[in-house]
Design a protein around this motif. Sequence first.
Motif, PDB file in Angstrom:
ATOM      1  N   LEU A  49       0.713  -1.263   0.019  1.00  0.00           N
ATOM      2  CA  LEU A  49      -0.084   0.053   0.122  1.00  0.00           C
ATOM      3  C   LEU A  49       0.819   1.314   0.148  1.00  0.00           C
ATOM      4  O   LEU A  49       2.022   1.393   0.690  1.00  0.00           O
ATOM      5  N   GLN A  50       0.471   2.187  -0.818  1.00  0.00           N
ATOM      6  CA  GLN A  50       1.051   3.570  -0.739  1.00  0.00           C
ATOM      7  C   GLN A  50       2.393   3.469  -1.596  1.00  0.00           C
ATOM      8  O   GLN A  50       3.126   4.448  -1.119  1.00  0.00           O
ATOM      9  N   THR A  51       2.710   2.696  -2.306  1.00  0.00           N
ATOM     10  CA  THR A  51       3.959   2.649  -3.093  1.00  0.00           C
ATOM     11  C   THR A  51       3.658   3.098  -4.322  1.00  0.00           C
ATOM     12  O   THR A  51       4.566   3.433  -5.160  1.00  0.00           O
ATOM     13  N   ALA A  52       2.456   3.098  -4.894  1.00  0.00           N
ATOM     14  CA  ALA A  52       2.052   3.450  -6.273  1.00  0.00           C
ATOM     15  C   ALA A  52       2.009   4.697  -6.326  1.00  0.00           C
ATOM     16  O   ALA A  52       1.600   5.444  -5.454  1.00  0.00           O
ATOM     17  N   VAL A  53       2.599   5.345  -7.471  1.00  0.00           N
ATOM     18  CA  VAL A  53       2.341   6.718  -7.782  1.00  0.00           C
ATOM     19  C   VAL A  53       0.748   7.358  -7.646  1.00  0.00           C
ATOM     20  O   VAL A  53       0.559   8.217  -6.928  1.00  0.00           O
ATOM     21  N   VAL A  54      -0.123   6.570  -8.145  1.00  0.00           N
ATOM     22  CA  VAL A  54      -1.400   6.981  -8.326  1.00  0.00           C
ATOM     23  C   VAL A  54      -2.216   7.222  -6.570  1.00  0.00           C
ATOM     24  O   VAL A  54      -2.828   7.946  -6.597  1.00  0.00           O
ATOM     25  N   GLU A  55      -1.465   6.548  -5.937  1.00  0.00           N
ATOM     26  CA  GLU A  55      -2.265   6.604  -4.339  1.00  0.00           C
ATOM     27  C   GLU A  55      -1.773   7.931  -3.696  1.00  0.00           C
ATOM     28  O   GLU A  55      -2.264   8.216  -2.618  1.00  0.00           O
ATOM     29  N   SER A  56      -0.679   8.620  -4.276  1.00  0.00           N
ATOM     30  CA  SER A  56      -0.343   9.816  -3.733  1.00  0.00           C
ATOM     31  C   SER A  56      -1.191  10.937  -4.168  1.00  0.00           C
ATOM     32  O   SER A  56      -0.987  12.187  -3.614  1.00  0.00           O
ATOM     33  N   LYS A  57      -2.192  10.663  -5.032  1.00  0.00           N
ATOM     34  CA  LYS A  57      -3.089  11.773  -5.276  1.00  0.00           C
ATOM     35  C   LYS A  57      -4.726  11.584  -4.761  1.00  0.00           C
ATOM     36  O   LYS A  57      -5.097  10.188  -4.737  1.00  0.00           O
ATOM     37  N   ILE A  58      -5.381  12.427  -4.570  1.00  0.00           N
ATOM     38  CA  ILE A  58      -6.497  12.449  -3.977  1.00  0.00           C
ATOM     39  C   ILE A  58      -7.399  12.190  -5.305  1.00  0.00           C
ATOM     40  O   ILE A  58      -6.807  12.416  -6.527  1.00  0.00           O
ATOM     41  N   PHE A  59      -8.768  11.951  -5.160  1.00  0.00           N
ATOM     42  CA  PHE A  59      -9.567  11.347  -6.362  1.00  0.00           C
ATOM     43  C   PHE A  59      -9.782  12.767  -7.400  1.00  0.00           C
ATOM     44  O   PHE A  59      -9.618  12.575  -8.520  1.00  0.00           O
ATOM     45  N   VAL A  60     -10.028  13.872  -6.950  1.00  0.00           N
ATOM     46  CA  VAL A  60     -10.203  14.913  -7.861  1.00  0.00           C
ATOM     47  C   VAL A  60      -8.900  15.372  -8.639  1.00  0.00           C
ATOM     48  O   VAL A  60      -9.059  15.730  -9.613  1.00  0.00           O
ATOM     49  N   ASP A  61      -7.883  14.924  -8.078  1.00  0.00           N
ATOM     50  CA  ASP A  61      -6.421  15.087  -8.859  1.00  0.00           C
ATOM     51  C   ASP A  61      -5.975  13.945  -9.762  1.00  0.00           C
ATOM     52  O   ASP A  61      -5.190  14.036 -10.507  1.00  0.00           O
TER      53      ASP A  61
END
Length: 337
Positions: free
Chosen positions: A229-241
């Motif tokens: 968890l939280q190692t993917a780039v996509v998970e550093s962004k909130i949904f609206v971003d």
Amino acid sequence: MPLKMPGEIPTLRLSAHPTQMQQPTSSPSHEELDLVGICPDAYDATKTSSYSAGSLVEVMQIVYKCQEYPYAHFCTLESFAPQSNQSLWRDAWAEVGVCVRVPSLSPTDLPSSTPITNKATRTPTNLPSSAPITINPTRGPSELPTFAPITNKPTRRPTRRPSANPSLSPTTHMPSGNPTPDQEWLELVSKFPYTWPHRRFKYWIELDGDDRLTARKQLGYSRNTWNNLQTAVVESKIFVDLEESEQVGLNMLDISADQWDCFMNHYSGIYWEDLVKKDVARYYEVLGWNQEWWDNGTGQPETEDVYWDGLTPDQQEAAYKLCYFEKSWEWLELSSW
């Protein structure tokens, strides 16, 4: 929750235009794959017409599974053979794991390249044979990969201790599919502000072919970044971003905007004033955070280096409201759940 390295806050909270982070490779290394057992039949280009959804083949001691409809048709095409034609084969086949070939019990028909003779050499040599035979096991490393995936990305909290006896089929303390409504499970999920995102917390090999394809192509996940968890780039962004294609991918995985922001991002991609607007800043305050540390990265609370059991009951309750629980707080790999 911000990263646990001292004085660091994710750049997405520090700039309206974050620097581009390196995307994970679409093809995970074989060191990330689990040992799944005995190899199935090797891929045979002359028998492609026999392959269908669920078919298992082996190439270089890697097991591949034919994807479900509508991708199964590509398994019958030689141009989609595993590990061929760059990444085109991924539309047809999914990596399952590393396997072990069973040695043949029948003697081969061909003689060995060096015939064996009972006639002794006339003059003994002082040099040892190039490949001496010994009944003692070698001390060198095995050619088989370790059970636990190796990653160069450090965790923000060290795990308590590695498993002494990892299982080939990981046990699951937290159901990844539809859970059995036992009291312990119901008590846990009742602590979260949003419903449990079942499909996101499935282990990678438990996902069906369509979900793996969506996770990889729409969201940029690899096997390793999905399971950690939280190692993917996509998970550093909130949904609206997120990009529109990424939002579509989450919708295909039945993950809502609220579930994503809470369970996967934990609101770490926004400034403190936005935490206040979402009424979650108070939970981070219980965990010791303040606006100065959060927005500017000038410090961090002691809870960042504390295991779940070291949190007070009030801090654990606050963490639940931010969709943390013991497994995610301690960054445990999904196979250990």
